[in-house]
Design a protein around this motif. Structure first.
Motif, PDB file in Angstrom:
ATOM      1  N   ALA A 100      19.285  10.633   8.771  1.00  9.27           N
ATOM      2  CA  ALA A 100      18.145  11.296   9.422  1.00  9.27           C
ATOM      3  C   ALA A 100      18.222  12.805   9.214  1.00  9.27           C
ATOM      4  O   ALA A 100      17.212  13.453   8.899  1.00  9.27           O
ATOM      5  CB  ALA A 100      18.113  10.959  10.910  1.00  9.27           C
ATOM      6  N   MET A 101      19.417  13.357   9.379  1.00  9.93           N
ATOM      7  CA  MET A 101      19.576  14.800   9.178  1.00  9.93           C
ATOM      8  C   MET A 101      19.374  15.181   7.713  1.00  9.93           C
ATOM      9  O   MET A 101      18.737  16.197   7.404  1.00  9.93           O
ATOM     10  CB  MET A 101      20.943  15.249   9.669  1.00  9.93           C
ATOM     11  CG  MET A 101      21.072  15.201  11.177  1.00  9.93           C
ATOM     12  SD  MET A 101      22.630  15.861  11.800  1.00  9.93           S
ATOM     13  CE  MET A 101      23.749  14.528  11.398  1.00  9.93           C
ATOM     14  N   ALA A 102      19.894  14.372   6.805  1.00  8.41           N
ATOM     15  CA  ALA A 102      19.730  14.657   5.379  1.00  8.41           C
ATOM     16  C   ALA A 102      18.268  14.549   4.961  1.00  8.41           C
ATOM     17  O   ALA A 102      17.776  15.375   4.181  1.00  8.41           O
ATOM     18  CB  ALA A 102      20.594  13.699   4.555  1.00  8.41           C
ATOM     19  N   LEU A 137      15.178   6.526  12.458  1.00 11.00           N
ATOM     20  CA  LEU A 137      16.615   6.401  12.186  1.00 11.00           C
ATOM     21  C   LEU A 137      17.438   6.678  13.436  1.00 11.00           C
ATOM     22  O   LEU A 137      18.415   5.974  13.714  1.00 11.00           O
ATOM     23  CB  LEU A 137      17.014   7.369  11.068  1.00 11.00           C
ATOM     24  CG  LEU A 137      16.707   6.926   9.654  1.00 11.00           C
ATOM     25  CD1 LEU A 137      16.812   8.103   8.698  1.00 11.00           C
ATOM     26  CD2 LEU A 137      17.642   5.821   9.229  1.00 11.00           C
ATOM     27  N   VAL A 138      17.052   7.690  14.188  1.00  7.58           N
ATOM     28  CA  VAL A 138      17.775   8.013  15.421  1.00  7.58           C
ATOM     29  C   VAL A 138      17.635   6.869  16.430  1.00  7.58           C
ATOM     30  O   VAL A 138      18.606   6.472  17.077  1.00  7.58           O
ATOM     31  CB  VAL A 138      17.282   9.355  16.006  1.00  7.58           C
ATOM     32  CG1 VAL A 138      17.854   9.609  17.387  1.00  7.58           C
ATOM     33  CG2 VAL A 138      17.625  10.497  15.057  1.00  7.58           C
ATOM     34  N   ALA A 139      16.422   6.329  16.548  1.00  3.97           N
ATOM     35  CA  ALA A 139      16.203   5.205  17.468  1.00  3.97           C
ATOM     36  C   ALA A 139      17.010   3.985  17.049  1.00  3.97           C
ATOM     37  O   ALA A 139      17.634   3.318  17.882  1.00  3.97           O
ATOM     38  CB  ALA A 139      14.712   4.862  17.531  1.00  3.97           C
ATOM     39  N   GLY A 185       4.881  15.461   5.929  1.00  2.00           N
ATOM     40  CA  GLY A 185       5.777  15.971   6.960  1.00  2.00           C
ATOM     41  C   GLY A 185       5.796  15.058   8.181  1.00  2.00           C
ATOM     42  O   GLY A 185       6.832  14.836   8.787  1.00  2.00           O
ATOM     43  N   GLY A 186       4.640  14.509   8.544  1.00  2.00           N
ATOM     44  CA  GLY A 186       4.573  13.579   9.669  1.00  2.00           C
ATOM     45  C   GLY A 186       5.318  12.299   9.380  1.00  2.00           C
ATOM     46  O   GLY A 186       5.955  11.722  10.267  1.00  2.00           O
ATOM     47  N   MET A 187       5.256  11.842   8.146  1.00  2.00           N
ATOM     48  CA  MET A 187       5.958  10.621   7.767  1.00  2.00           C
ATOM     49  C   MET A 187       7.469  10.845   7.800  1.00  2.00           C
ATOM     50  O   MET A 187       8.224   9.972   8.239  1.00  2.00           O
ATOM     51  CB  MET A 187       5.498  10.204   6.362  1.00  2.00           C
ATOM     52  CG  MET A 187       5.649   8.778   6.062  1.00  2.00           C
ATOM     53  SD  MET A 187       4.710   7.749   7.195  1.00  2.00           S
ATOM     54  CE  MET A 187       5.148   6.198   6.523  1.00  2.00           C
ATOM     55  N   VAL A 188       7.927  12.014   7.371  1.00  2.00           N
ATOM     56  CA  VAL A 188       9.355  12.326   7.400  1.00  2.00           C
ATOM     57  C   VAL A 188       9.852  12.395   8.842  1.00  2.00           C
ATOM     58  O   VAL A 188      10.906  11.843   9.168  1.00  2.00           O
ATOM     59  CB  VAL A 188       9.645  13.646   6.648  1.00  2.00           C
ATOM     60  CG1 VAL A 188      11.056  14.126   6.909  1.00  2.00           C
ATOM     61  CG2 VAL A 188       9.418  13.462   5.168  1.00  2.00           C
ATOM     62  N   ALA A 189       9.094  13.053   9.708  1.00  2.00           N
ATOM     63  CA  ALA A 189       9.492  13.151  11.113  1.00  2.00           C
ATOM     64  C   ALA A 189       9.536  11.773  11.761  1.00  2.00           C
ATOM     65  O   ALA A 189      10.467  11.462  12.515  1.00  2.00           O
ATOM     66  CB  ALA A 189       8.523  14.065  11.870  1.00  2.00           C
ATOM     67  N   HIS A 190       8.561  10.927  11.459  1.00  2.00           N
ATOM     68  CA  HIS A 190       8.527   9.574  12.010  1.00  2.00           C
ATOM     69  C   HIS A 190       9.720   8.763  11.521  1.00  2.00           C
ATOM     70  O   HIS A 190      10.359   8.046  12.293  1.00  2.00           O
ATOM     71  CB  HIS A 190       7.206   8.898  11.622  1.00  2.00           C
ATOM     72  CG  HIS A 190       7.026   7.557  12.226  1.00  2.00           C
ATOM     73  ND1 HIS A 190       7.219   6.404  11.499  1.00  2.00           N
ATOM     74  CD2 HIS A 190       6.679   7.174  13.475  1.00  2.00           C
ATOM     75  CE1 HIS A 190       6.987   5.364  12.286  1.00  2.00           C
ATOM     76  NE2 HIS A 190       6.658   5.810  13.495  1.00  2.00           N
ATOM     77  N   THR A 191      10.040   8.870  10.254  1.00  2.00           N
ATOM     78  CA  THR A 191      11.176   8.139   9.693  1.00  2.00           C
ATOM     79  C   THR A 191      12.495   8.645  10.275  1.00  2.00           C
ATOM     80  O   THR A 191      13.372   7.843  10.617  1.00  2.00           O
ATOM     81  CB  THR A 191      11.182   8.269   8.159  1.00  2.00           C
ATOM     82  OG1 THR A 191       9.944   7.784   7.649  1.00  2.00           O
ATOM     83  CG2 THR A 191      12.319   7.486   7.539  1.00  2.00           C
TER      84      THR A 191
END
Length: 178
Positions: free
Chosen positions: A64-66, A95-97, A85-91
């Motif tokens: 997620a960080m990478a 990953l965190v979830a 950018g929205g898709m990256v934030a959602h992904t």
């Protein structure tokens, strides 16, 4: 019941990964690696349990960080700030979830199979009902976020990816509290 819900969570995650592969306009190798990592962690947790959940969770947090760092607008001047950018934030949030759910899900022996003072610690979250509540609330919040982003998505593949990720996290959240 937990394994059944967890197994059902694999289907939407696999469908989302297939949609990512079919999205030739925006598919990039970091997204494909992340999708493969999530699928591998879910399949391992249901079928083989070769890798401990803590290692899968750590790998997903690092991924997620990478992913966020690789997609940073400061790093890539050509990346549009909008849909990608929205898709990256959602992904990354997905990953965190998934990492939190991997840690909180029951992967050990059932609590009734272990006797004595260690029985409360033998089952993921069995001794802490607030942990199960936090996991399901987090899964519901992520699913609501996914639904909100889904309504603002213009491309069909983006909608399917967000819906699949939201449903998968929601099913895993349900499996975590059962």
């Amino acid at each position: 019941m937990t394994e059944l819900l967890h197994a059902w969570a694999i289907a939407p995650a696999a469908l989302g990964a297939c949609c990512l592969a079919a999205d030739r306009g925006r598919a990039r190798w970091p997204d494909a690696v992340v999708a493969a990592l999530m699928l591998a962690a879910m399949v391992d947790a249901v079928l083989t349990r070769v890798v401990a959940p803590v290692y899968w969770a750590a790998a997903m947090l690092v991924a997620a960080m990478a992913l966020a760092a690789a997609s940073s607008p400061r790093r890539r001047r050509t990346m549009p700030a909008g849909p990608r950018g929205g898709m990256v934030a959602h992904t990354a949030l997905g990953l965190v979830a998934m990492a939190a759910l991997q840690l909180g899900m029951a992967h050990g022996a059932p609590a009734d199979a272990v006797s004595g003072p260690s029985a409360a610690h033998a089952h993921g979250g069995a001794g802490a009902p607030s942990l199960g509540t936090a996991m399901i609330v987090g899964a519901i919040a992520y699913a609501v976020l996914s639904a909100g982003l889904l309504t603002r998505s213009h491309r069909a593949l983006d909608r399917v990816q967000r819906a699949c990720m939201g449903v998968s996290v929601l099913l895993m959240g349900g499996a975590a509290v059962v």
